[in-house]
Design a protein around this motif. Structure first.
Motif, mmCIF file in Angstrom:
data_model
loop_
_atom_site.group_PDB
_atom_site.id
_atom_site.type_symbol
_atom_site.label_atom_id
_atom_site.label_comp_id
_atom_site.label_asym_id
_atom_site.label_seq_id
_atom_site.Cartn_x
_atom_site.Cartn_y
_atom_site.Cartn_z
ATOM 1 N N UNK A 142 0.678 -1.123 0.071
ATOM 2 C CA UNK A 142 -0.111 0.257 -0.064
ATOM 3 C C UNK A 142 0.747 1.232 0.020
ATOM 4 N N UNK A 143 0.139 2.127 0.415
ATOM 5 C CA UNK A 143 1.148 3.714 0.349
ATOM 6 C C UNK A 143 0.913 4.109 1.937
ATOM 7 N N UNK A 144 1.949 4.834 2.283
ATOM 8 C CA UNK A 144 1.841 5.587 3.782
ATOM 9 C C UNK A 144 2.195 7.035 3.366
ATOM 10 N N UNK A 145 1.597 7.995 4.280
ATOM 11 C CA UNK A 145 1.615 9.481 3.862
ATOM 12 C C UNK A 145 1.414 10.083 5.443
ATOM 13 N N UNK A 146 2.008 11.026 5.707
ATOM 14 C CA UNK A 146 1.790 11.806 6.797
ATOM 15 C C UNK A 146 2.763 12.778 7.165
ATOM 16 N N UNK A 147 2.822 13.447 8.385
ATOM 17 C CA UNK A 147 3.681 14.753 8.744
ATOM 18 C C UNK A 147 4.490 14.173 9.936
ATOM 19 N N UNK A 171 -0.683 7.757 8.066
ATOM 20 C CA UNK A 171 -1.931 6.775 7.848
ATOM 21 C C UNK A 171 -1.443 5.733 6.616
ATOM 22 N N UNK A 172 -1.719 4.819 6.660
ATOM 23 C CA UNK A 172 -1.563 3.616 5.481
ATOM 24 C C UNK A 172 -3.093 3.560 4.732
ATOM 25 N N UNK A 173 -2.522 3.396 3.480
ATOM 26 C CA UNK A 173 -3.773 2.924 2.667
ATOM 27 C C UNK A 173 -3.342 1.718 1.796
ATOM 28 N N UNK A 174 -4.513 0.903 1.652
ATOM 29 C CA UNK A 174 -4.443 -0.307 0.592
ATOM 30 C C UNK A 174 -5.671 -0.617 0.121
ATOM 31 N N UNK A 175 -5.862 -1.246 -0.972
ATOM 32 C CA UNK A 175 -6.925 -1.478 -1.989
ATOM 33 C C UNK A 175 -8.255 -1.847 -0.819
ATOM 34 N N UNK A 176 -9.267 -1.178 -1.183
ATOM 35 C CA UNK A 176 -10.665 -1.776 -0.482
ATOM 36 C C UNK A 176 -10.709 -3.269 -0.473
ATOM 37 N N UNK A 177 -10.453 -4.030 -1.578
ATOM 38 C CA UNK A 177 -10.706 -5.477 -1.274
ATOM 39 C C UNK A 177 -9.824 -6.287 -0.564
ATOM 40 N N UNK A 216 -6.567 3.641 6.102
ATOM 41 C CA UNK A 216 -6.727 5.107 6.052
ATOM 42 C C UNK A 216 -6.834 5.506 7.680
ATOM 43 N N UNK A 217 -6.359 4.768 8.652
ATOM 44 C CA UNK A 217 -6.819 5.394 10.023
ATOM 45 C C UNK A 217 -5.509 5.885 10.508
ATOM 46 N N UNK A 218 -5.619 6.920 11.431
ATOM 47 C CA UNK A 218 -4.341 7.733 11.656
ATOM 48 C C UNK A 218 -3.332 6.803 12.753
ATOM 49 N N UNK A 219 -2.057 6.939 12.680
ATOM 50 C CA UNK A 219 -1.177 6.187 13.525
ATOM 51 C C UNK A 219 -0.300 7.265 13.912
#
Length: 104
Positions: free
Chosen positions: A54-59, A77-83, A90-93
């Motif tokens: 997936x992808x990860x993004x933040x500050x 937050x980390x994001x992977x495919x909905x499937x 998409x939950x914050x960490x």
């Protein structure tokens, strides 16, 4: 640590370059950086025998100590495919960041 009702720690692997603004360090080698990042990550999905990409993004806010060591607090937050049915999609960490600048 995910900022949800789950009271557990989870590890992960990511490669994410960052860009930011460095506040001028003092003459003693201390300073601060405000950074943003975006990159690739792998997450373990419950019920799946392998990791999902997936992808990860933040500050983050990183402190520079003696010119080469870095210590900071990072939110993302980390994001992977909905499937993938990833519980923390998409939950914050929040994470503690430790680093060393080898370019000095």
């Amino acid at each position: 640590k995910y900022l949800t009702s789950a009271k557990e720690f989870r590890g992960g692997t990511s490669i994410a370059p960052y860009v930011g603004y460095r506040f001028d360090p003092s003459s003693y080698g201390y300073g601060m950086k405000l950074v943003g990042f975006f990159g690739a990550t792998t997450v373990d999905v419950e019920g799946n025998d392998s990791s999902s990409l997936g992808v990860t993004y933040g500050i983050g806010l990183l402190g520079q100590i003696k010119g080469s060591f870095q210590l900071g607090l990072v939110f993302g937050a980390d994001q992977v495919g909905e499937s993938e049915n990833y519980e923390f999609n998409k939950k914050p960490w929040v994470a503690l960041s430790l680093g060393y600048d080898f370019s000095n």
